[in-house]
Design a protein around this motif. Structure first.
Motif, PDB file in Angstrom:
ATOM      1  N   PRO A  36      -5.928  10.309  -0.392  1.00 27.64           N
ATOM      2  CA  PRO A  36      -4.794  10.707  -1.220  1.00 27.64           C
ATOM      3  C   PRO A  36      -5.156  10.618  -2.700  1.00 27.64           C
ATOM      4  O   PRO A  36      -5.916   9.741  -3.113  1.00 27.64           O
ATOM      5  CB  PRO A  36      -3.713   9.693  -0.857  1.00 27.64           C
ATOM      6  N   LEU A  37      -4.625  11.539  -3.477  1.00 25.57           N
ATOM      7  CA  LEU A  37      -4.904  11.545  -4.904  1.00 25.57           C
ATOM      8  C   LEU A  37      -4.258  10.344  -5.578  1.00 25.57           C
ATOM      9  O   LEU A  37      -4.802   9.769  -6.501  1.00 25.57           O
ATOM     10  CB  LEU A  37      -4.376  12.838  -5.529  1.00 25.57           C
ATOM     11  N   TYR A  38      -3.106   9.951  -5.103  1.00 29.77           N
ATOM     12  CA  TYR A  38      -2.415   8.795  -5.668  1.00 29.77           C
ATOM     13  C   TYR A  38      -1.880   7.964  -4.527  1.00 29.77           C
ATOM     14  O   TYR A  38      -1.362   8.496  -3.553  1.00 29.77           O
ATOM     15  CB  TYR A  38      -1.264   9.237  -6.577  1.00 29.77           C
ATOM     16  N   GLN A  39      -1.962   6.676  -4.665  1.00 27.27           N
ATOM     17  CA  GLN A  39      -1.448   5.778  -3.639  1.00 27.27           C
ATOM     18  C   GLN A  39      -0.316   4.964  -4.249  1.00 27.27           C
ATOM     19  O   GLN A  39      -0.499   4.305  -5.276  1.00 27.27           O
ATOM     20  CB  GLN A  39      -2.567   4.858  -3.149  1.00 27.27           C
ATOM     21  N   PHE A  40       0.877   5.042  -3.634  1.00 22.69           N
ATOM     22  CA  PHE A  40       2.021   4.311  -4.139  1.00 22.69           C
ATOM     23  C   PHE A  40       1.804   2.806  -4.055  1.00 22.69           C
ATOM     24  O   PHE A  40       1.192   2.302  -3.111  1.00 22.69           O
ATOM     25  CB  PHE A  40       3.287   4.638  -3.325  1.00 22.69           C
ATOM     26  N   THR A  41       2.356   2.097  -5.039  1.00 22.90           N
ATOM     27  CA  THR A  41       2.403   0.642  -4.961  1.00 22.90           C
ATOM     28  C   THR A  41       3.517   0.283  -3.980  1.00 22.90           C
ATOM     29  O   THR A  41       4.383   1.122  -3.686  1.00 22.90           O
ATOM     30  CB  THR A  41       2.718   0.023  -6.334  1.00 22.90           C
ATOM     31  N   PRO A  42       3.544  -0.944  -3.485  1.00 22.86           N
ATOM     32  CA  PRO A  42       4.654  -1.333  -2.598  1.00 22.86           C
ATOM     33  C   PRO A  42       6.024  -1.149  -3.259  1.00 22.86           C
ATOM     34  O   PRO A  42       6.981  -0.745  -2.601  1.00 22.86           O
ATOM     35  CB  PRO A  42       4.369  -2.812  -2.306  1.00 22.86           C
ATOM     36  N   ASP A  49      11.794   5.013  -0.676  1.00 23.78           N
ATOM     37  CA  ASP A  49      12.619   4.827   0.522  1.00 23.78           C
ATOM     38  C   ASP A  49      14.101   4.762   0.154  1.00 23.78           C
ATOM     39  O   ASP A  49      14.946   5.378   0.808  1.00 23.78           O
ATOM     40  CB  ASP A  49      12.215   3.564   1.278  1.00 23.78           C
ATOM     41  N   GLU A  50      14.408   4.012  -0.917  1.00 19.15           N
ATOM     42  CA  GLU A  50      15.794   3.883  -1.368  1.00 19.15           C
ATOM     43  C   GLU A  50      16.350   5.232  -1.825  1.00 19.15           C
ATOM     44  O   GLU A  50      17.478   5.603  -1.492  1.00 19.15           O
ATOM     45  CB  GLU A  50      15.865   2.876  -2.516  1.00 19.15           C
TER      46      GLU A  50
END
Length: 75
Positions: A36-42, A49-50
């Protein structure tokens, strides 16, 4: 490896591990690796999700709320 790429990699070695990983993801995406080009932080994952849950409920800003935000920034 070209001299320019070698120089860039040498500079990248001095960066923080998180920045090195970001550079690596971009490079892999550029050469079409399955990364993936960018990986979300938690935290970003939780915010997404919200947001998706609110959208599923139909919980959107009212027209008045949107206009207030626009007015706040002179738009």
């Amino acid at each position: 490896m070209t001299d320019l790429l070698d120089k860039a990699v040498a500079k990248a070695r001095d960066l923080a591990p998180e920045m090195q990983d970001a550079i690596a993801r971009v490079m892999l995406a550029f050469v079409h690796e399955d990364a993936p080009l960018y990986q979300f932080t938690p935290e970003e994952e939780a915010e997404l999700d919200e947001s998706e849950a609110a959208a599923a409920r139909g919980d959107f800003a009212t027209e008045a709320e949107v206009r207030a935000i626009w007015a706040k920034y002179g738009l």
